[in-house]
Design an enzyme around this catalytic site. Structure first.
Site, mmCIF file in Angstrom:
data_model
loop_
_atom_site.group_PDB
_atom_site.id
_atom_site.type_symbol
_atom_site.label_atom_id
_atom_site.label_comp_id
_atom_site.label_asym_id
_atom_site.label_seq_id
_atom_site.Cartn_x
_atom_site.Cartn_y
_atom_site.Cartn_z
ATOM 1 N N ALA A 126 0.840 -1.207 0.000
ATOM 2 C CA ALA A 126 0.000 0.000 0.000
ATOM 3 C C ALA A 126 0.868 1.247 0.000
ATOM 4 C CB ALA A 126 -0.925 -0.021 1.214
ATOM 5 N N GLU A 129 -1.794 6.661 -3.155
ATOM 6 C CA GLU A 129 -2.937 7.325 -2.521
ATOM 7 C C GLU A 129 -3.702 8.104 -3.588
ATOM 8 O OE1 GLU A 129 -1.314 9.736 0.611
ATOM 9 O OE2 GLU A 129 -0.401 8.004 1.613
ATOM 10 N N SER A 134 2.225 8.765 -9.244
ATOM 11 C CA SER A 134 3.614 8.798 -9.731
ATOM 12 C C SER A 134 4.518 9.508 -8.735
ATOM 13 C CB SER A 134 3.679 9.528 -11.075
ATOM 14 O OG SER A 134 2.860 8.888 -12.017
ATOM 15 N N GLN A 282 0.058 -13.261 -46.122
ATOM 16 C CA GLN A 282 1.361 -12.762 -45.646
ATOM 17 C C GLN A 282 1.240 -11.610 -44.641
ATOM 18 O OE1 GLN A 282 3.977 -12.075 -48.973
ATOM 19 N NE2 GLN A 282 4.246 -14.269 -49.317
ATOM 20 N N GLN A 339 -6.933 -8.289 -33.482
ATOM 21 C CA GLN A 339 -7.056 -8.015 -34.917
ATOM 22 C C GLN A 339 -7.086 -9.317 -35.719
ATOM 23 O OE1 GLN A 339 -7.472 -4.927 -35.714
ATOM 24 N NE2 GLN A 339 -7.536 -5.117 -37.935
ATOM 25 N N GLY A 343 -13.675 -9.884 -36.046
ATOM 26 C CA GLY A 343 -14.844 -9.522 -35.227
ATOM 27 C C GLY A 343 -14.979 -10.411 -34.002
ATOM 28 N N GLU A 366 2.787 -0.042 -10.836
ATOM 29 C CA GLU A 366 4.211 -0.165 -10.446
ATOM 30 C C GLU A 366 5.088 0.819 -11.216
ATOM 31 O OE1 GLU A 366 5.857 -3.947 -9.363
ATOM 32 O OE2 GLU A 366 3.863 -4.784 -9.084
HETATM 33 C C1 LIG Z 1 -5.545 -1.749 -11.078
HETATM 34 C C2 LIG Z 1 -4.503 -1.015 -10.296
HETATM 35 C C3 LIG Z 1 -3.743 -1.664 -9.346
HETATM 36 C C4 LIG Z 1 -2.804 -0.984 -8.579
HETATM 37 N N1 LIG Z 1 -2.123 -1.628 -7.569
HETATM 38 C C5 LIG Z 1 -1.359 -0.909 -6.716
HETATM 39 C C6 LIG Z 1 -0.805 -1.520 -5.550
HETATM 40 O O1 LIG Z 1 -0.963 -2.712 -5.299
HETATM 41 N N2 LIG Z 1 -0.113 -0.733 -4.676
HETATM 42 C C7 LIG Z 1 0.087 0.583 -4.909
HETATM 43 O O2 LIG Z 1 0.726 1.234 -4.084
HETATM 44 N N3 LIG Z 1 -0.398 1.184 -6.026
HETATM 45 C C8 LIG Z 1 -1.129 0.473 -6.915
HETATM 46 N N4 LIG Z 1 -1.678 1.080 -8.025
HETATM 47 C C9 LIG Z 1 -1.401 2.483 -8.271
HETATM 48 C C10 LIG Z 1 -0.506 2.699 -9.473
HETATM 49 O O3 LIG Z 1 0.803 2.351 -9.166
HETATM 50 C C11 LIG Z 1 -0.680 4.161 -9.902
HETATM 51 O O4 LIG Z 1 -1.943 4.225 -10.550
HETATM 52 C C12 LIG Z 1 0.418 4.650 -10.818
HETATM 53 O O5 LIG Z 1 1.631 4.748 -10.129
HETATM 54 C C13 LIG Z 1 0.100 6.003 -11.456
HETATM 55 O O6 LIG Z 1 -0.369 6.915 -10.518
HETATM 56 P P1 LIG Z 1 -1.724 7.716 -10.816
HETATM 57 O O7 LIG Z 1 -2.744 6.734 -11.237
HETATM 58 O O8 LIG Z 1 -2.022 8.572 -9.657
HETATM 59 O O9 LIG Z 1 -1.402 8.583 -12.096
HETATM 60 P P2 LIG Z 1 -0.669 10.019 -12.115
HETATM 61 O O10 LIG Z 1 0.587 9.972 -11.332
HETATM 62 O O11 LIG Z 1 -1.675 11.057 -11.781
HETATM 63 O O12 LIG Z 1 -0.296 10.124 -13.646
HETATM 64 C C14 LIG Z 1 -1.241 10.491 -14.662
HETATM 65 C C15 LIG Z 1 -0.514 10.549 -15.984
HETATM 66 O O13 LIG Z 1 0.544 11.545 -15.907
HETATM 67 C C16 LIG Z 1 1.786 10.952 -16.233
HETATM 68 N N5 LIG Z 1 2.841 11.532 -15.398
HETATM 69 C C17 LIG Z 1 2.824 11.739 -14.063
HETATM 70 N N6 LIG Z 1 3.983 12.273 -13.649
HETATM 71 C C18 LIG Z 1 4.755 12.410 -14.742
HETATM 72 C C19 LIG Z 1 6.068 12.905 -14.993
HETATM 73 N N7 LIG Z 1 6.840 13.388 -14.017
HETATM 74 N N8 LIG Z 1 6.526 12.895 -16.262
HETATM 75 C C20 LIG Z 1 5.767 12.408 -17.270
HETATM 76 N N9 LIG Z 1 4.521 11.928 -17.111
HETATM 77 C C21 LIG Z 1 4.028 11.914 -15.873
HETATM 78 C C22 LIG Z 1 1.615 9.471 -15.922
HETATM 79 O O14 LIG Z 1 2.536 8.662 -16.627
HETATM 80 C C23 LIG Z 1 0.172 9.240 -16.351
HETATM 81 O O15 LIG Z 1 0.119 9.047 -17.739
HETATM 82 C C24 LIG Z 1 -2.592 0.400 -8.814
HETATM 83 C C25 LIG Z 1 -3.330 1.052 -9.802
HETATM 84 C C26 LIG Z 1 -4.292 0.379 -10.522
HETATM 85 C C27 LIG Z 1 -5.117 1.143 -11.529
#
Ligand SMILES: Cc1cc2nc3c(=O)[nH]c(=O)nc-3n(C[C@H](O)[C@H](O)[C@H](O)COP(=O)(O)OP(=O)(O)OC[C@H]3O[C@@H](n4cnc5c(N)ncnc54)[C@H](O)[C@@H]3O)c2cc1C
Length: 411
Positions: A126, A129, A134, A282, A339, A343, A366
């Site tokens: 966990a 949040e 990211s 092909q 693809q 369908g 991750e």
């Molecule tokens: C199904 C699922 C399972 C998950 N499991 C876990 C888990 O077990 N434990 C856990 O801790 N988390 C988990 N996560 C969280 C996951 O790791 C995050 O969703 C991920 O790290 C991205 O964070 P965010 O969704 O807040 O996107 P954001 O950080 O808001 O990013 C949104 C977009 O902006 C881009 N972006 C953000 N910052 C930058 C930057 N500096 N430069 C360029 N582009 C950027 C991102 O690449 C993305 O395209 C899970 C998420 C999902 C959907």
């Protein structure tokens, strides 16, 4: 690029064979049903535990089989081939327990790892949040120290396995004023008072594994469940864990791509149009050839990454490359597989649509693939400083000193 022998021992071959049997007998025939019902494949996980597969990445001295990250990659690949969602249901146990291997005290390792290896304790990780994805350093869940332990307050988003896990590695702010020692990791049990699940998410793919909102409402954890000897090491532990766990995600991706490819080849030899099997065209052959080549490249990049991790080498750059390349490949191969099914590929009563839906998350969790590219680029910049032989052949007029900081957020 560091050279590291990739050695497949008999133990590696054994765990791979066990995983393959489980995948063919207990995953493939039931994957669609579990996906539709959003139900967990308990039978397959019980068999994986019985066969000792949940100890794959755990060292022998703590009850595991000691086949390391390479063993984890081989097992996860086989499982994901027949059900990508089960691949993550399995691999998340590694993500949740690797922090213990990396940062746990000897007591913590002895107490928890044998139970993870036997399957008694399912795990979750966990970190993310609602407002910290990211930017994992920007957590708001906090832990306050009190007599004999810590009390955790706040909510985590998207905890894979959250509602099934016995052990949740939870990352929380313990020193808000510190820049480098702000965060600590805690071993939370699902039975701890104040821990609860708000909901399991309704997802586009990997529907048979729960991904939960986890709530820490003043959860008390005694001092011996602060991960490691002292507070403040949580961010470091989380980043090291992700480096080690990324071959597990890449393996999910290689398995997903390999499964989609196998289905596409099978279908292409059976489906006839213009009185010929479509595999005789092909353009279909070219798609299959590219799918197979890219899958194979992703597989071997990942084995090399895993072998380096097992040898104790720094894998930050290559693990990011492996995660990024394998997961982009999985999405591309699954798309092309749909693809080739035409369908029918769009229909949920054919198996390939699920690979397409399951593949997408691999590019997001991750660390998104944008973040992986940032990690790769940062490492390239660091290495540039060590390549004076190239500097000397670039005419001076174009050279300007570069401070070394890349534009872009944290990763
Ligand atoms: C199904 C699922 C399972 C998950 N499991 C876990 C888990 O077990 N434990 C856990 O801790 N988390 C988990 N996560 C969280 C996951 O790791 C995050 O969703 C991920 O790290 C991205 O964070 P965010 O969704 O807040 O996107 P954001 O950080 O808001 O990013 C949104 C977009 O902006 C881009 N972006 C953000 N910052 C930058 C930057 N500096 N430069 C360029 N582009 C950027 C991102 O690449 C993305 O395209 C899970 C998420 C999902 C959907």
């Amino acid at each position: 690029m560091e050279l590291q022998n990739i050695i497949f021992t008999d133990a590696h071959k054994e765990v791979r064979e066990k995983a393959r049997t489980i995948a063919i007998e207990l995953l493939l025939p039931h994957a669609a049903k579990h996906d539709k019902e959003e139900s967990y494949n308990e039978a397959a996980m019980a068999e994986a535990a019985k066969q000792g597969l949940l100890g794959t990445w755990i060292p022998k001295e703590y009850g595991g089989s000691g086949v390391g990250i390479l063993g984890l990659a081989l097992v996860v690949e086989e499982l994901s081939k027949c059900d990508p969602a089960f691949g993550v249901a399995f691999a998340v146990n590694a993500l949740g327990s690797i922090p213990l291997i990396i940062g746990g005290t000897e007591d913590q390792k002895n107490t928890y790892l044998p139970k993870v290896a036997s399957g008694e304790y399912a795990c979750a990780f966990a970190l993310s949040e609602k407002f910290a994805g990211s930017d994992a350093g920007g957590l708001s869940v906090r832990a306050e120290q009190e007599e004999g332990g810590w009390r955790i307050f706040g909510e985590k988003k998207w905890t894979t396995n959250g509602s099934r896990a016995d052990l949740i590695t939870c990352f929380a702010v313990t020193d808000p004023k510190s820049r480098s020692r702000r965060i600590s990791a805690f071993i939370v049990k699902n039975t701890d008072e104040g821990f609860s699940i708000r909901l399991d998410e309704d997802k586009m793919g990997i529907r048979s594994v729960p991904v939960s909102e986890t709530v820490f409402n003043g959860v008390f954890v005694p001092d011996d469940r602060l991960l490691g000897e002292r507070a403040g090491l949580g961010f470091k532990h989380s980043m090291m864990t992700l480096d080690w766990a990324r071959p597990g995600v890449a393996a999910q991706a290689v398995g997903t791509a390999a499964g989609a490819l196998d289905l596409a080849v099978t279908y292409a030899t059976q489906r006839k149009q213009f009185s010929k099997p479509i595999v005789s065209f092909q353009m279909v052959q070219a798609m299959l050839a590219d799918m197979a080549t890219e899958t194979e490249a992703a597989r071997w990049l990942n084995y090399q990454t895993a072998a380096l991790a097992d040898a104790g080498k720094s894998v930050s750059k290559i693990a990011a490359m492996s995660k990024c390349f394998a997961t982009d490949t999985a999405v591309k191969v699954a798309t092309d597989a749909v693809q080739i099914f035409g369908g029918y590929g769009f229909m949920e009563n054919y198996p390939v649509a699920k690979y397409y839906r399951d593949a997408k998350i691999l590019q997001i969790y991750e660390g998104t693939n944008q973040v992986q590219r940032l990690i790769i680029a940062r490492n390239l910049v660091k290495e540039a400083g060590k390549m004076e032989h190239y500097t000397s052949v670039i005419p001076k007029e174009t050279q300007e000193a570069f401070g070394g900081e890349l534009v872009g957020g944290n990763c």
